[in-house]
Design a protein around this motif. Structure first.
Motif, PDB file in Angstrom:
ATOM      1  N   GLN A 235       0.832  -1.194   0.000  1.00 48.13           N
ATOM      2  CA  GLN A 235       0.000   0.000   0.000  1.00 48.13           C
ATOM      3  C   GLN A 235       0.872   1.253   0.000  1.00 48.13           C
ATOM      4  O   GLN A 235       2.026   1.224   0.407  1.00 48.13           O
ATOM      5  N   LEU A 236       0.276   2.350  -0.465  1.00 41.07           N
ATOM      6  CA  LEU A 236       0.951   3.643  -0.491  1.00 41.07           C
ATOM      7  C   LEU A 236       0.228   4.672   0.373  1.00 41.07           C
ATOM      8  O   LEU A 236       0.497   5.866   0.265  1.00 41.07           O
ATOM      9  N   THR A 309       9.230   8.316  -6.813  1.00 38.95           N
ATOM     10  CA  THR A 309       9.259   6.923  -6.374  1.00 38.95           C
ATOM     11  C   THR A 309       7.854   6.431  -6.043  1.00 38.95           C
ATOM     12  O   THR A 309       7.484   5.289  -6.351  1.00 38.95           O
ATOM     13  N   VAL A 310       7.052   7.286  -5.415  1.00 38.77           N
ATOM     14  CA  VAL A 310       5.645   6.946  -5.140  1.00 38.77           C
ATOM     15  C   VAL A 310       4.893   6.737  -6.452  1.00 38.77           C
ATOM     16  O   VAL A 310       4.126   5.772  -6.600  1.00 38.77           O
ATOM     17  N   ASP A 311       5.108   7.619  -7.410  1.00 34.76           N
ATOM     18  CA  ASP A 311       4.425   7.484  -8.696  1.00 34.76           C
ATOM     19  C   ASP A 311       4.833   6.197  -9.412  1.00 34.76           C
ATOM     20  O   ASP A 311       3.989   5.509 -10.013  1.00 34.76           O
ATOM     21  N   ALA A 312       6.116   5.862  -9.353  1.00 39.82           N
ATOM     22  CA  ALA A 312       6.577   4.624  -9.979  1.00 39.82           C
ATOM     23  C   ALA A 312       5.958   3.408  -9.305  1.00 39.82           C
ATOM     24  O   ALA A 312       5.544   2.447  -9.967  1.00 39.82           O
ATOM     25  N   ALA A 313       5.868   3.447  -7.976  1.00 36.27           N
ATOM     26  CA  ALA A 313       5.279   2.326  -7.233  1.00 36.27           C
ATOM     27  C   ALA A 313       3.802   2.164  -7.574  1.00 36.27           C
ATOM     28  O   ALA A 313       3.296   1.042  -7.673  1.00 36.27           O
ATOM     29  N   ALA A 322       6.438  -0.768  -2.874  1.00 33.37           N
ATOM     30  CA  ALA A 322       5.819  -0.037  -1.768  1.00 33.37           C
ATOM     31  C   ALA A 322       6.854   0.289  -0.695  1.00 33.37           C
ATOM     32  O   ALA A 322       6.862   1.399  -0.139  1.00 33.37           O
ATOM     33  N   ALA A 323       7.735  -0.673  -0.403  1.00 28.12           N
ATOM     34  CA  ALA A 323       8.782  -0.443   0.591  1.00 28.12           C
ATOM     35  C   ALA A 323       9.726   0.663   0.136  1.00 28.12           C
ATOM     36  O   ALA A 323      10.090   1.556   0.921  1.00 28.12           O
ATOM     37  N   GLU A 324      10.121   0.627  -1.127  1.00 32.21           N
ATOM     38  CA  GLU A 324      11.031   1.648  -1.648  1.00 32.21           C
ATOM     39  C   GLU A 324      10.384   3.033  -1.581  1.00 32.21           C
ATOM     40  O   GLU A 324      11.042   4.029  -1.251  1.00 32.21           O
TER      41      GLU A 324
END
Length: 401
Positions: A235-236, A309-313, A322-324
């Protein structure tokens, strides 16, 4: 356009329009920020303009008529607003978090209804934190089922930023039978709902982050979302929420640095030993401004990187992506918080004695930074970053990272 209490509400089409709108609003909000804070004058008129601007609807999915902007755009919107007024920027943070909850767990019917509300300029507040419990996740507010399929909601919430100004108050509650976590979307004016303007924090004075009392509030079943399901897979939720907090801190840092520079250029006197005509020529001040600029730029760079990074996830959500995303956001939040506190404090060191005059209210930057960065401890974010880097331990799925 739709209508908000007689005023037209724009529907923003894309990220470029969102950023341009945010920049325009930021400049219009900036001149009155010090006065609003000093007098604790709640920004009702400014929030009305924010709603009418269409910015509150920019994360609504395209299928429902929204711009569906990426996290990178949303973070920059918040950063811009916070450079002018950290309180005003903080108020809609929960709005976007609970729009995201609907994107993740809302039924098609719930999404259709609530996304329509958002595009019409309606505001979400929040009622999640509680006092006197063992810790932040010890939620005592209860949602009990009734025979007709509706629910009764009972509890007391504190630090409810945005609730006083909201059309809808998303309430974090646990089911009375099995203790699972839900979000109940409650109208601000519903019977049994009382919102108190009793926030007395030293900073973020005009967020009205007061108390919400819920006395046997009847909630229809179609206004309840199963939030516990969010945390049963990658999850984000936490990354998005924390990204916006980081953006606010980065904005506070940039705003404080800009105001310090303006003060030194236009109002500070040079130190007599320097032999210089102006304070802005002092190499010692120049050095310190350079050091602080590096801190602010680092915060902005980490914020932008975390948002990407959120957008890529989001495009390929797995446990690893999600962890990254969570780790990237944690790093941005740590840096932004440190930059906000240091820069807003150094403002006085740079600008000199006259900058401490209460009438100038330059201390609002430090009070806002110090208050907002208490939201969740940076030391635990550093711990999770270290565990991830050293041992590959993924951060927990608790929604605060």
């Amino acid at each position: 356009m739709t209508k908000l209490q007689g005023a037209p509400v724009r529907v923003i089409a894309n990220g470029e329009e969102a950023l341009a709108t945010a920049a325009e609003l930021t400049e219009s909000f900036r001149p009155g920020a010090a006065g609003r804070d000093a007098e604790r004058r709640l920004p009702l008129e400014e929030l009305g303009r924010l709603s009418a601007s269409g910015l509150l609807g920019i994360t609504v999915p395209a299928a429902h008529g929204g711009a569906d902007v990426p996290a990178a755009t949303l973070a920059e919107v918040f950063r811009l607003l916070a450079t002018a007024d950290a309180s005003l920027a903080q108020i809609p943070q929960s709005h976007f978090v609970y729009v995201h909850v609907l994107r993740r767990q809302g039924s098609p019917a719930q999404q259709e209804f609530f996304f329509g509300e958002v595009l019409a300029g309606r505001r979400f507040g929040n009622a999640q934190s509680e006092k006197g419990t063992r810790h932040v996740q010890d939620i005592r507010t209860r949602l009990g089922p009734q025979d007709d399929g509706s629910y009764l909601l009972t509890g007391v919430k504190h630090y409810a930023t945005g609730a006083l100004f909201a059309d809808w108050i998303p309430v974090l509650a646990r089911a009375a039978d099995d203790g699972e976590l839900y979000v109940a979307y409650v109208p601000r004016g519903a019977a049994g709902v009382t919102v108190l303007d009793d926030w007395d924090g030293m900073g973020q004075r005009t967020t009205a982050s007061g108390t919400v009392r819920l006395d046997r509030v009847v909630v229809p079943a179609d206004r309840v979302v199963p939030h516990h399901l969010t945390f049963r897979g990658p999850q984000l939720h936490g990354a998005v929420a924390q990204l916006l907090h980081a953006a606010i801190d980065a904005g506070i840092a940039a705003g404080a640095l800009a105001e310090a520079a303006e003060f030194v250029r236009t109002r500070s006197r040079p130190w007599f030993e320097s032999g210089l005509e102006t304070a802005a020529e002092d190499p010692l001040l120049i050095q310190r401004f350079g050091e602080l600029s590096v801190q602010v730029r680092a915060a902005e760079a980490l914020l932008a990187s975390a948002a990407r990074t959120v957008d890529a996830a989001a495009k390929g959500l797995t446990d690893d992506t999600a962890a990254e995303a969570s780790i990237a956001v944690a790093a941005a939040k740590v840096q932004a918080g440190a930059a906000a506190v240091e820069t807003s404090s150094a403002l006085f060191e740079l600008a000199g004695t006259r900058s401490a005059l209460d009438g100038l209210n330059l201390h609002r930057h430090w009070r806002d930074a110090r208050t907002h960065t208490l939201h969740d401890p940076a030391r635990w974010k550093v711990q999770h970053i270290g565990r991830y880097v050293l041992n590959g331990t993924r951060p927990p799925r608790h929604g605060l990272l």
